[in-house]
Design a protein around this motif. Structure first.
Motif, short mmCIF file in Angstrom:
data_model
loop_
_atom_site.label_atom_id
_atom_site.label_comp_id
_atom_site.label_asym_id
_atom_site.label_seq_id
_atom_site.Cartn_x
_atom_site.Cartn_y
_atom_site.Cartn_z
N TYR A 59 -46.47 -1.68 13.59
CA TYR A 59 -45.28 -2.45 13.50
C TYR A 59 -44.37 -2.05 12.13
CZ TYR A 59 -46.57 -5.39 17.31
OH TYR A 59 -46.92 -5.77 18.46
N ARG A 64 -42.81 -8.96 13.55
CA ARG A 64 -44.24 -8.89 14.14
C ARG A 64 -45.34 -8.81 13.29
NH1 ARG A 64 -41.09 -6.31 18.00
NH2 ARG A 64 -41.07 -7.49 20.04
N ASN A 92 -39.57 -4.24 13.62
CA ASN A 92 -40.77 -4.77 13.98
C ASN A 92 -41.28 -5.63 12.84
OD1 ASN A 92 -40.89 -4.09 16.76
ND2 ASN A 92 -41.67 -1.95 16.01
#
Length: 253
Positions: free
Chosen positions: A31, A40, A37
């Protein structure tokens, strides 16, 4: 014997933290390759922070002056007496946050990947580093992320700890962007682990944390940053000094 047990608990805690991070590292690394990302990555940070402290018998109790609207963006200002403070804020905010911290954290096995991607490293004695750090903080604010700054700039060298004078940076940043300050007073994390635990070890227990009502900055001028800083310091210092474990327990129910 008590000191030995606290040292033993610290080693147990650190092993759990290491193993949790190693288990999740392939996902964290994946990630970290793309800014899309990063949320996340924060979710995984929340997961291993919760797992590590829970399995170590360390729990967090949050008490709120008022309900917090997490749809808004805040500069979160917390006092700092323990590495557990970082976990406390991660569990409080959950996902949408960035930390501003000392650049030494770039070299840390666990925090390094976060300070190379999501978080904001700051070299204390460098004006250029400070300029870049606050520029990056501005970008995070504009992207709707909560920025976490420990305004003392350090963990107190006093034991038991005392609040250190706050720096102007987070308050000026909040005024410049018209976003609220969210003060967080952490009472007793230092009792469970002072600083990184190297001197006194650690122990299980409940961390008591008080979230003040947000302080609005819309309409304030940059010259009022010092007054805002002093007001927040006095409010948090008063709460910290007058902490009563039994009273906090009753009010948190």
């Amino acid at each position: 014997m008590k000191f030995f047990l606290k040292k033993l608990h610290l080693y147990y805690f650190l092993i759990l933290l290491f193993l949790s991070f190693i288990l999740l590292y392939p996902f964290i690394y994946f990630y970290s390759r793309s800014p899309t990302n990063f949320k996340r990555m924060n979710s995984l940070r929340w997961a291993f922070s919760l797992a590590t402290t829970t399995l170590s018998g360390i729990f967090y109790k949050f008490s709120y002056e008022q309900e917090i609207d997490w749809n808004r963006t805040y500069i979160i200002c917390s006092n700092h007496t323990s590495n557990l403070d970082i976990t406390a804020v991660i569990l409080l905010v959950k996902k949408n946050l960035v930390f501003m911290g000392k650049d030494e954290l770039l070299k840390n096995f666990i925090t390094g990947i976060y300070f190379r991607t999501i978080d904001i490293p700051l070299k204390r004695d460098s004006k250029m580093s400070a300029f870049r750090a606050f520029k990056k903080a501005e970008e995070s604010i504009l992207a709707g992320k909560n920025v976490v700054i420990f305004p003392e700039g350090m963990i107190s060298e006093h034991y038991p700890p005392e609040l250190q004078p706050f720096k102007n940076g987070p308050f000026k940043l909040a005024i410049d962007h018209g976003i609220p300050i969210l003060p967080v007073t952490i009472f007793n994390n230092w009792e469970l682990m002072w600083d990184d635990g190297a001197r006194y070890g650690s122990k299980p227990g409940i961390c008591d944390i008080y979230i003040h009502a947000p302080i609005e900055t819309a309409g304030l001028l940059p010259v009022e940053a010092e007054r805002l800083r002093n007001d927040v310091f006095e409010m948090m210092q008063d709460r910290f000094k007058n902490y009563d474990k039994k009273d906090f327990k009753e009010k948190s129910r």
